[in-house]
Design a protein around this motif. Sequence first.
Motif, PDB file in Angstrom:
ATOM      1  N   THR A  66       0.857  -1.184   0.000  1.00 13.20           N
ATOM      2  CA  THR A  66       0.000   0.000   0.000  1.00 13.20           C
ATOM      3  C   THR A  66       0.895   1.237   0.000  1.00 13.20           C
ATOM      4  O   THR A  66       2.081   1.168   0.316  1.00 13.20           O
ATOM      5  CB  THR A  66      -0.944   0.045   1.214  1.00 13.20           C
ATOM      6  OG1 THR A  66      -0.174   0.159   2.408  1.00 13.20           O
ATOM      7  CG2 THR A  66      -1.822  -1.201   1.288  1.00 13.20           C
ATOM      8  N   ALA A  67       0.308   2.385  -0.348  1.00 15.32           N
ATOM      9  CA  ALA A  67       1.076   3.629  -0.386  1.00 15.32           C
ATOM     10  C   ALA A  67       0.157   4.788  -0.026  1.00 15.32           C
ATOM     11  O   ALA A  67      -1.069   4.674  -0.067  1.00 15.32           O
ATOM     12  CB  ALA A  67       1.675   3.843  -1.778  1.00 15.32           C
ATOM     13  N   GLY A  68       0.780   5.891   0.321  1.00 15.33           N
ATOM     14  CA  GLY A  68       0.016   7.089   0.641  1.00 15.33           C
ATOM     15  C   GLY A  68       0.940   8.226   1.032  1.00 15.33           C
ATOM     16  O   GLY A  68       2.167   8.106   0.961  1.00 15.33           O
ATOM     17  N   GLU A  69       0.337   9.314   1.439  1.00 13.31           N
ATOM     18  CA  GLU A  69       1.078  10.473   1.913  1.00 13.31           C
ATOM     19  C   GLU A  69       0.637  10.789   3.337  1.00 13.31           C
ATOM     20  O   GLU A  69      -0.438  10.384   3.767  1.00 13.31           O
ATOM     21  CB  GLU A  69       0.819  11.692   1.021  1.00 13.31           C
ATOM     22  CG  GLU A  69       1.495  11.626  -0.337  1.00 13.31           C
ATOM     23  CD  GLU A  69       0.715  10.836  -1.362  1.00 13.31           C
ATOM     24  OE1 GLU A  69      -0.527  10.966  -1.376  1.00 13.31           O
ATOM     25  OE2 GLU A  69       1.324  10.079  -2.130  1.00 13.31           O
ATOM     26  N   MET A  70       1.482  11.497   4.051  1.00 11.49           N
ATOM     27  CA  MET A  70       1.168  11.929   5.409  1.00 11.49           C
ATOM     28  C   MET A  70       1.011  13.447   5.407  1.00 11.49           C
ATOM     29  O   MET A  70       1.775  14.151   4.749  1.00 11.49           O
ATOM     30  CB  MET A  70       2.296  11.551   6.369  1.00 11.49           C
ATOM     31  CG  MET A  70       2.629  10.072   6.373  1.00 11.49           C
ATOM     32  SD  MET A  70       1.360   9.077   7.087  1.00 11.49           S
ATOM     33  CE  MET A  70       1.835   9.159   8.769  1.00 11.49           C
ATOM     34  N   LYS A  71       0.036  13.902   6.148  1.00 11.60           N
ATOM     35  CA  LYS A  71      -0.212  15.338   6.274  1.00 11.60           C
ATOM     36  C   LYS A  71      -0.225  15.677   7.763  1.00 11.60           C
ATOM     37  O   LYS A  71      -0.852  14.982   8.556  1.00 11.60           O
ATOM     38  CB  LYS A  71      -1.566  15.676   5.641  1.00 11.60           C
ATOM     39  CG  LYS A  71      -1.952  17.119   5.743  1.00 11.60           C
ATOM     40  CD  LYS A  71      -3.315  17.335   5.105  1.00 11.60           C
ATOM     41  CE  LYS A  71      -3.769  18.769   5.290  1.00 11.60           C
ATOM     42  NZ  LYS A  71      -5.103  18.976   4.709  1.00 11.60           N
ATOM     43  N   ARG A  72       0.476  16.733   8.107  1.00  9.28           N
ATOM     44  CA  ARG A  72       0.474  17.170   9.509  1.00  9.28           C
ATOM     45  C   ARG A  72      -0.843  17.880   9.805  1.00  9.28           C
ATOM     46  O   ARG A  72      -1.292  18.734   9.045  1.00  9.28           O
ATOM     47  CB  ARG A  72       1.645  18.102   9.781  1.00  9.28           C
ATOM     48  CG  ARG A  72       2.981  17.418   9.652  1.00  9.28           C
ATOM     49  CD  ARG A  72       4.126  18.348  10.062  1.00  9.28           C
ATOM     50  NE  ARG A  72       5.412  17.809   9.705  1.00  9.28           N
ATOM     51  CZ  ARG A  72       6.067  16.883  10.386  1.00  9.28           C
ATOM     52  NH1 ARG A  72       5.545  16.376  11.478  1.00  9.28           N
ATOM     53  NH2 ARG A  72       7.241  16.447   9.989  1.00  9.28           N
ATOM     54  N   VAL A  73      -1.463  17.487  10.916  1.00  7.77           N
ATOM     55  CA  VAL A  73      -2.715  18.101  11.378  1.00  7.77           C
ATOM     56  C   VAL A  73      -2.569  18.372  12.873  1.00  7.77           C
ATOM     57  O   VAL A  73      -1.676  17.830  13.524  1.00  7.77           O
ATOM     58  CB  VAL A  73      -3.940  17.185  11.100  1.00  7.77           C
ATOM     59  CG1 VAL A  73      -4.164  16.980   9.604  1.00  7.77           C
ATOM     60  CG2 VAL A  73      -3.794  15.851  11.793  1.00  7.77           C
ATOM     61  N   PRO A  74      -3.432  19.205  13.430  1.00  4.16           N
ATOM     62  CA  PRO A  74      -3.335  19.454  14.876  1.00  4.16           C
ATOM     63  C   PRO A  74      -3.488  18.160  15.680  1.00  4.16           C
ATOM     64  O   PRO A  74      -4.294  17.290  15.334  1.00  4.16           O
ATOM     65  CB  PRO A  74      -4.493  20.411  15.152  1.00  4.16           C
ATOM     66  CG  PRO A  74      -4.775  21.054  13.838  1.00  4.16           C
ATOM     67  CD  PRO A  74      -4.463  20.022  12.798  1.00  4.16           C
ATOM     68  N   ARG A  75      -2.714  18.050  16.736  1.00  2.00           N
ATOM     69  CA  ARG A  75      -2.799  16.888  17.624  1.00  2.00           C
ATOM     70  C   ARG A  75      -4.096  16.959  18.425  1.00  2.00           C
ATOM     71  O   ARG A  75      -4.514  18.026  18.846  1.00  2.00           O
ATOM     72  CB  ARG A  75      -1.615  16.837  18.571  1.00  2.00           C
ATOM     73  CG  ARG A  75      -0.311  16.584  17.879  1.00  2.00           C
ATOM     74  CD  ARG A  75       0.849  16.665  18.853  1.00  2.00           C
ATOM     75  NE  ARG A  75       2.099  16.550  18.151  1.00  2.00           N
ATOM     76  CZ  ARG A  75       2.997  15.610  18.373  1.00  2.00           C
ATOM     77  NH1 ARG A  75       2.779  14.701  19.307  1.00  2.00           N
ATOM     78  NH2 ARG A  75       4.103  15.557  17.686  1.00  2.00           N
ATOM     79  N   THR A  76      -4.695  15.795  18.606  1.00  2.00           N
ATOM     80  CA  THR A  76      -5.901  15.694  19.429  1.00  2.00           C
ATOM     81  C   THR A  76      -5.764  14.467  20.311  1.00  2.00           C
ATOM     82  O   THR A  76      -4.831  13.661  20.153  1.00  2.00           O
ATOM     83  CB  THR A  76      -7.170  15.555  18.561  1.00  2.00           C
ATOM     84  OG1 THR A  76      -7.112  14.299  17.858  1.00  2.00           O
ATOM     85  CG2 THR A  76      -7.315  16.697  17.565  1.00  2.00           C
ATOM     86  N   ILE A  85      -3.242  10.253   7.153  1.00  2.00           N
ATOM     87  CA  ILE A  85      -2.872   9.555   5.920  1.00  2.00           C
ATOM     88  C   ILE A  85      -3.803  10.038   4.823  1.00  2.00           C
ATOM     89  O   ILE A  85      -5.025  10.009   4.971  1.00  2.00           O
ATOM     90  CB  ILE A  85      -2.975   8.029   6.086  1.00  2.00           C
ATOM     91  CG1 ILE A  85      -1.972   7.544   7.128  1.00  2.00           C
ATOM     92  CG2 ILE A  85      -2.747   7.327   4.743  1.00  2.00           C
ATOM     93  CD1 ILE A  85      -2.112   6.070   7.477  1.00  2.00           C
ATOM     94  N   THR A  86      -3.209  10.487   3.698  1.00  2.00           N
ATOM     95  CA  THR A  86      -3.997  10.942   2.557  1.00  2.00           C
ATOM     96  C   THR A  86      -3.608  10.138   1.323  1.00  2.00           C
ATOM     97  O   THR A  86      -2.527   9.539   1.266  1.00  2.00           O
ATOM     98  CB  THR A  86      -3.775  12.446   2.282  1.00  2.00           C
ATOM     99  OG1 THR A  86      -2.393  12.657   1.973  1.00  2.00           O
ATOM    100  CG2 THR A  86      -4.167  13.290   3.478  1.00  2.00           C
ATOM    101  N   ASN A  87      -4.482  10.125   0.343  1.00  2.00           N
ATOM    102  CA  ASN A  87      -4.247   9.434  -0.928  1.00  2.00           C
ATOM    103  C   ASN A  87      -3.781   7.997  -0.706  1.00  2.00           C
ATOM    104  O   ASN A  87      -2.878   7.506  -1.387  1.00  2.00           O
ATOM    105  CB  ASN A  87      -3.229  10.213  -1.784  1.00  2.00           C
ATOM    106  CG  ASN A  87      -3.224   9.755  -3.218  1.00  2.00           C
ATOM    107  OD1 ASN A  87      -4.201   9.227  -3.730  1.00  2.00           O
ATOM    108  ND2 ASN A  87      -2.101   9.933  -3.883  1.00  2.00           N
TER     109      ASN A  87
END
Length: 104
Positions: A66-76, A85-87
């Motif tokens: 599998t593959a994808g991209e990581m996007k930084r978002v606010p921690r919760t 994880i995107t795409n």
Amino acid sequence: MVDETGLAQYNALKEKGFYNNIMGTGAVFSIFCDSITFDKNKMSFTYYGRQRIERRTNILMRKLVTAGEMKRVPRTENNPHGLLITNWRTLLNQDLEQKQKTIY
């Protein structure tokens, strides 16, 4: 955490009856990680692993990539790492070996 790409794959499997089949047959699924490559500049990854599907009469081993991209978002509280994880997509899900179980 995964975006709508993960939800789309989940919904496609659900529509095909995949999860009902698991429950109905009593199959046991296991995932084994072989390696993960990560490009820090692009924040992209590729996951290499194997999937083991054990049913009453046989055991199936599959290759999983599998593959994808990581996007930084606010921690919760629900996402303490602050990553999304995107795409996300399955590149390969291929049978490797099927063994019949010995029935006594």
